[in-house]
Design a protein around this motif. Structure first.
Motif, short mmCIF file in Angstrom:
data_model
loop_
_atom_site.label_atom_id
_atom_site.label_comp_id
_atom_site.label_asym_id
_atom_site.label_seq_id
_atom_site.Cartn_x
_atom_site.Cartn_y
_atom_site.Cartn_z
N TYR A 106 0.81 -1.23 0.00
CA TYR A 106 0.00 0.00 0.00
C TYR A 106 0.84 1.28 0.00
N ARG A 107 2.13 1.12 0.29
CA ARG A 107 2.90 2.34 0.58
C ARG A 107 2.93 3.37 -0.55
N LYS A 108 3.03 2.85 -1.77
CA LYS A 108 3.17 3.84 -2.85
C LYS A 108 1.86 4.59 -3.08
N GLU A 109 0.78 4.13 -2.49
CA GLU A 109 -0.49 4.85 -2.61
C GLU A 109 -0.72 5.78 -1.41
N TYR A 110 0.25 5.88 -0.53
CA TYR A 110 0.13 6.84 0.59
C TYR A 110 1.23 7.88 0.45
N GLN A 111 1.30 8.41 -0.76
CA GLN A 111 2.34 9.41 -1.06
C GLN A 111 1.75 10.80 -0.83
N LEU A 112 1.96 11.31 0.38
CA LEU A 112 1.45 12.63 0.70
C LEU A 112 2.21 13.70 -0.06
N TYR A 113 3.49 13.39 -0.34
CA TYR A 113 4.39 14.34 -1.01
C TYR A 113 5.38 13.53 -1.80
N GLU A 114 6.14 14.23 -2.67
CA GLU A 114 7.07 13.49 -3.53
C GLU A 114 8.24 12.94 -2.71
N ASP A 115 8.85 11.87 -3.19
CA ASP A 115 10.02 11.25 -2.54
C ASP A 115 9.74 10.75 -1.14
N LYS A 116 8.50 10.36 -0.84
CA LYS A 116 8.23 9.84 0.51
C LYS A 116 9.09 8.58 0.69
N PRO A 117 9.81 8.50 1.82
CA PRO A 117 10.78 7.42 1.96
C PRO A 117 10.16 6.10 2.41
N CYS A 118 10.99 5.08 2.49
CA CYS A 118 10.64 3.79 3.09
C CYS A 118 9.63 3.00 2.31
#
Ligand code: SAM
Ligand code: SF4
Length: 360
Positions: free
Chosen positions: A309-321
């Motif tokens: 799911y992580r790539k769909e919780y991108q609040l901003y660009e370059d979100k890590p982890c």
């Protein structure tokens, strides 16, 4: 002009003092960081507490102009983690003695959503023998809902005010009844009434934001007498309306540095609160969170969101982890935190000392 060293030793700070602190450069900036670290050690020691972060849903009814998962962003695939997935993440936190979890999501207030959280809270308490502390970050809700969730086991709540300047707040939100500054303030008040340890915070380096605004943000946090703060740099996202103003922004490095100075200044202003090393710091500098721990922060939130799911919780660009293993490798995390001179506290809630003092 007051000498910088004199300001550092104060226990009370005017707006002008705070402007001076967050504008510090060179040797003065170093002195600020050293003093913040000293004040932290004297007041709350060098322990760092973990909060396992579970971003369990990106479905959101709101349209904040800065946020990558805003309702109108059609490039996001919406997800809701299943109860089993959420409970599995919480079990991982418990078994690894993280002490607490944070359940975070977009904002919904339907009865189905409210009931689901309620049931989940009870299940998390059950699976962990009542041992896991639970922080919620699910946006603005009614006082009744906050009370219900508190009774079911949540005891801390994070609701950022985003900016304490009502005019700036209006510029970064749609101008409608669903995104009102005074309603957000009321929600913070309701959280207190319901009995939570209340956490709030702001974004740093927003378009149209001034250093004077940031100094006022610090005074706002003090005046609200919050127990916890999570604040970090604003980072643009191309699928949001605020992206249009990216040319007005400070560089990411400048926003990062400003965020560190805000954290250090806040530690001087509120010596015994919990301050999180925000994930957004890590999006700019891979060691950003650890740097924050050396200058005043004492909370870190390792990401436990199921990887898919992580790539769909991108609040901003370059979100890590986006790579779960690298983030959670216990040895790496321990090593990184120890380099910052802090000691990890396992299996403890790590409640805000400020909250306990106020309650006593
Ligand atoms: N929906 C809930 C709410 O808004 O309170 C909780 C989740 S929301 C994604 C958590 C925080 O993410 C917000 O309070 C906001 O400060 C932060 N955030 C959103 N977009 C951001 C951005 N572009 N840069 C930095 N932080 C951002
Ligand atoms: Fe929704 Fe929170 Fe993002 Fe606003 S900041 S759009 S409420 S997830």
């Amino acid at each position: 002009m007051k000498p910088f060293q004199d300001i550092l030793l104060q226990t009370d700070f005017s707006h002008g003092d705070l402007v001076t602190l967050i504008s510090a450069e060179g040797d003065e900036r170093q002195l600020l960081f050293q003093q913040a670290q000293k004040v932290k050690l004297e007041n709350i020691g060098n322990k760092v507490y973990f909060r396992g972060l579970v971003e369990f849903s990106n479905v959101c009814a709101k349209d904040c102009l800065y946020c990558g998962i805003r309702k109108s962003n059609e490039n996001v695939i919406r997800y809701e983690a299943t109860d089993d997935e959420i409970l599995e993440a919480c079990r991982f936190a418990w078994e690894n003695r993280f002490g607490s979890v944070v359940l975070q999501s977009g904002e919904l207030s339907s009865p189905a959503f409210v009931n689901r959280i309620d049931a989940l809270l009870r299940k998390i308490k059950q699976l962990s023998n009542n041992e896991l502390g639970i922080t919620l970050s699910c946006g603005e809700q009614s006082l009744d809902t906050y009370r219900r969730w508190f009774e079911s086991g949540a005891h801390r709540y994070l609701l950022r005010i985003e900016s304490s300047n009502p005019e700036l707040y209006r510029k970064i939100h749609p101008n409608n009844d669903f995104h009102r500054f005074d309603i957000r303030l009321q929600a913070l008040d309701d959280l207190r009434k319901a009995g939570y340890q209340v956490g709030t915070g702001v974004m740093i380096g927003l378009p149209f934001q001034t250093i004077e605004d940031l100094a006022n943000d610090l005074l706002f946090l003090k005046q609200l007498d919050v127990d916890m703060v999570g604040m970090g740099p604003y980072i643009e996202h191309e699928d949001t309306p605020l992206y249009e103003f990216r040319h007005h922004l400070k560089t990411k490095q400048e926003r990062f540095d400003l965020a560190l100075k805000m954290i250090a200044s806040l530690r001087l202003l509120m010596p015994d609160i919990n301050i999180a090393a925000a994930t957004a710091l890590q999006a700019i500098d891979p060691a950003g969170r650890e740097k924050a721990l050396t200058i005043g922060a004492n909370i870190i939130m390792p990401n436990l969101t199921p990887t898919k799911y992580r790539k769909e919780y991108q609040l901003y660009e370059d979100k890590p982890c986006l790579d779960e293993d690298a983030e959670l490798c216990r040895n790496c995390l321990e090593a990184r935190i120890e380099i910052s001179g802090c000691e990890i506290s396992y299996g403890e809630w790590g409640d805000s000392k400020h909250f306990r003092k106020n309650k006593a």
